[in-house]
Design an enzyme around this catalytic site. Structure first.
Site, mmCIF file in Angstrom:
data_model
loop_
_atom_site.group_PDB
_atom_site.id
_atom_site.type_symbol
_atom_site.label_atom_id
_atom_site.label_comp_id
_atom_site.label_asym_id
_atom_site.label_seq_id
_atom_site.Cartn_x
_atom_site.Cartn_y
_atom_site.Cartn_z
ATOM 1 C CE LYS A 75 34.606 88.840 -11.276
ATOM 2 N NZ LYS A 75 34.739 88.766 -12.741
ATOM 3 C CB SER A 150 37.447 86.048 -13.689
ATOM 4 O OG SER A 150 36.600 87.107 -14.064
ATOM 5 C CB SER A 174 34.918 86.804 -16.709
ATOM 6 O OG SER A 174 36.269 86.497 -16.877
#
Lengths: 483, 95
Positions: A75, A150, A174
């Site tokens: 990420k 997210s 998330s």
């Protein structure tokens, strides 16, 4: 090769059925073919192939780990020296971190191959991956739907098999919410279990990194590398790391599952509820006992979270001032103008909304009414969980109220977007570990089942998830067009 | 509870956050919506509840006061918007 799990691919690499270079090139080709998903912000083919070559050497000389040679993706919130780390923001669009996150160092040490950096909501603030400066990510199950957020790029990439597995971070859901909406397995570990060093901070008392994978077994392998005390993270918890795969095959006979009535009431889509009921019936067949429980303060989780997280975000993001790194506005007239315009031009709307909210909640005269009150509510929620987990082994429920919503559907209504986090947020406030595992489909869109355990009970959660994945195959489904 | 455009401008100033004039009304509306959501917290009496800052009530860990980091000034300044002679440059503060 993309249909295989991390555990299976690791076996193939060790048996020399294929090399890491072959495997890496195969995944790089897939990423290239499926750029339309927008799951990656940066792809690093040269670095990946160099790491794959080094991994093949380790596999040849017998010093390989389970992750050696496995193509993974990070990420874009984890700092990587020499590779851009944007956090999904214009503020960091040209940010070349001067050091690696501890998590990145650990994967490098294990010999994993990094394919690139994954798209995400700006500064991890969002539930749909639409707040990214680099554009929305599409859900591989329906390109008109959001992948969740997210960690939307991570979930979409693993679901579409554009990486064997990925890292994610979870502040209010998330990891779990995008995992549920994209049909993969996601684990948010206990707060403090995985180092936050070099993981760009959003809300420091809630943020936690974790694995996003095909299966529970893969999550166990990834977490083994990610977990552990880190002196560089002042909130890291010094508790020994167990063998996460050791408990996978334990029987679930006698397992006590708690179902909070607050998780199954109004607001939950009836088809999602039916899918979850079928999953829980499967657990009954495995010998589990189901107990109805109640956690009366859960309904206060959203208001408390949207005080605490923005308050911490407003403090954390004050470091972005246009002076030391990141975006700086053109021709500032004075220092205040430099700060104000650099921040105003560098941050997107959702980030600004949360900075404003947090600044207000922490300002003179409002601190007690909002921030302190929210911290007290946080304790009540945490005590609800403690009481429940004293009577049951695991709490189960939905991850999301419905399957993935449409791109653009909630962007004009931030409150509606916040309410979609209703089942995940309370777990971050309590700091507990939780997973989302694929539990079926509603109209061809994946549904996730949430498993919530006691502090540091990741071994047990992985066991509970793995046993379900032995008798179901929801985690093996591949979206059409990505087979 | 609702916030006015003036409130939003004041908060934005505290945060040194530039916001476009045409967006002020929308922020006022969104923040008011968030504050409405938060009024639900007052439904519960928390007089005797201790605020919770850390999920495990862990205190901040201390370490020995010794130098652990090397000087990385060049690496850090290499990514800065404007530097000169090892210093970060900003617009003139004192005339």
């Amino acid at each position: 090769m993309h249909t295989k799990t991390l555990a299976e691919l690791s076996l193939g690499l060790h048996k020399k059925t294929y090399s890491s270079v072959e495997l890496t090139q195969f995944f790089l080709n897939r990423i290239d073919q499926h750029q339309a998903l927008n799951s990656y912000i940066t792809v690093t083919p040269e670095l990946a192939l160099a790491q794959a070559k080094a991994a093949d050497q380790r596999l040849a000389d017998g010093t390989a780990d389970l992750l050696t040679g496995i193509p993974i993706a990070q990420k874009d919130i984890f700092c990587t020296q020499g590779v851009m780390t944007t956090c999904g923001s214009k503020m960091l669009a040209n940010f070349n971190a001067p050091y690696n996150a501890t998590v990145v160092d650990k994967f490098n040490l294990a010999g994993a191959v990094m394919l690139g950096k994954l798209n995400m909501d700006e500064f991890a603030m969002g539930s749909s991956n639409e707040t990214s400066y680099f554009g929305a990510v599409k859900n591989p199950w329906n390109i008109n739907s959001v992948p969740g957020g997210s960690s939307g790029g991570s979930a979409a990439a693993v679901s579409a098999r554009l990486a064997v597995c990925a890292t994610g971070t979870d502040t209010g859901g998330s990891i779990r919410q995008p995992a549920a909406l994209c049909g993969i397995t996601g684990l948010k570990p206990t707060y403090g279990r995985v180092s936050r060093y070099g993981m760009i901070a959003y809300a420091s008392s809630l943020d936690q990194g974790g694995p996003m994978t095909r299966s529970a077994e893969d999550a166990a392998i990834m977490l083994q590398t990610m977990a552990g005390f880190d002196e560089k993270d002042s909130t890291s918890v010094d508790v020994p790391v167990p063998d996460y795969r050791a408990g996978l095959n334990k029987s679930l006979v006698g397992l006590k599952i708690g179902l909070p009535k607050e998780f199954f009431g109004e607001g939950l889509d009836e088809n999602v509820a039916a899918t979850l009921a079928a999953a829980i019936a499967e657990y009954r067949k495995l010998g589990a006992e189901v107990i109805d429980i109640s956690m009366p303060n859960l309904k206060l989780a959203i208001p408390a979270y949207y005080v605490i997280a923005p308050a911490e975000c407003s403090a954390n993001l004050s470091r972005f001032d246009g002076v030391r790194y990141g975006y700086r506005c053109e021709s500032p007239v004075d220092l205040t103008d430099l700060y104000t315009r650099s921040r105003g031009e560098g941050f997107g709307k959702e980030v600004k909304r949360r900075i404003l909210m947090g600044t207000y909640a922490l300002s003179t005269g409002y601190y007690d009414a909002y921030y302190l009150k929210a911290q007290k509510i946080r304790r009540l929620i945490s005590e609800d969980f403690k009481a429940a987990l004293a009577t049951v082994d695991v709490i189960m429920g939905p991850v999301t109220p419905s399957t993935a919503f449409g791109i653009g559907e909630k962007m004009d209504d931030p409150i509606a977007m916040y309410l979609s986090d209703i089942y995940t947020i309370a777990i971050n406030l309590a700091g507990l570990p939780a997973m989302s595992i694929p539990a079926g489909f509603v109209a061809n869109m994946p549904v996730g089942l949430q498993l919530i355990g006691d502090y540091f009970a990741e071994v047990r959660l992985l066991n509970i998830a793995h046993q379900y994945q032995q008798v179901t195959d929801w985690h093996n489904f591949i979206p059409t067009g990505f087979e | 509870m609702s916030l006015t455009a003036d409130d939003v401008n004041k908060i934005a100033h505290l945060a040194r956050l530039g916001i476009d004039k045409q967006d002020v009304a929308a922020y006022a509306n969104d923040l008011s919506g968030m504050l409405d959501l938060m009024t639900r917290m007052s439904e519960v009496n928390t007089d005797d509840v201790e605020p919770m800052a850390h999920p495990m009530d862990q205190a901040q860990r201390l370490r020995t006061d010794i130098v652990t980091e090397l000087n990385h000034r060049e690496a850090f300044q290499a990514i800065a918007p404007q530097v000169e002679a090892g210093l970060y440059l900003v617009p003139k503060v004192i005339e």
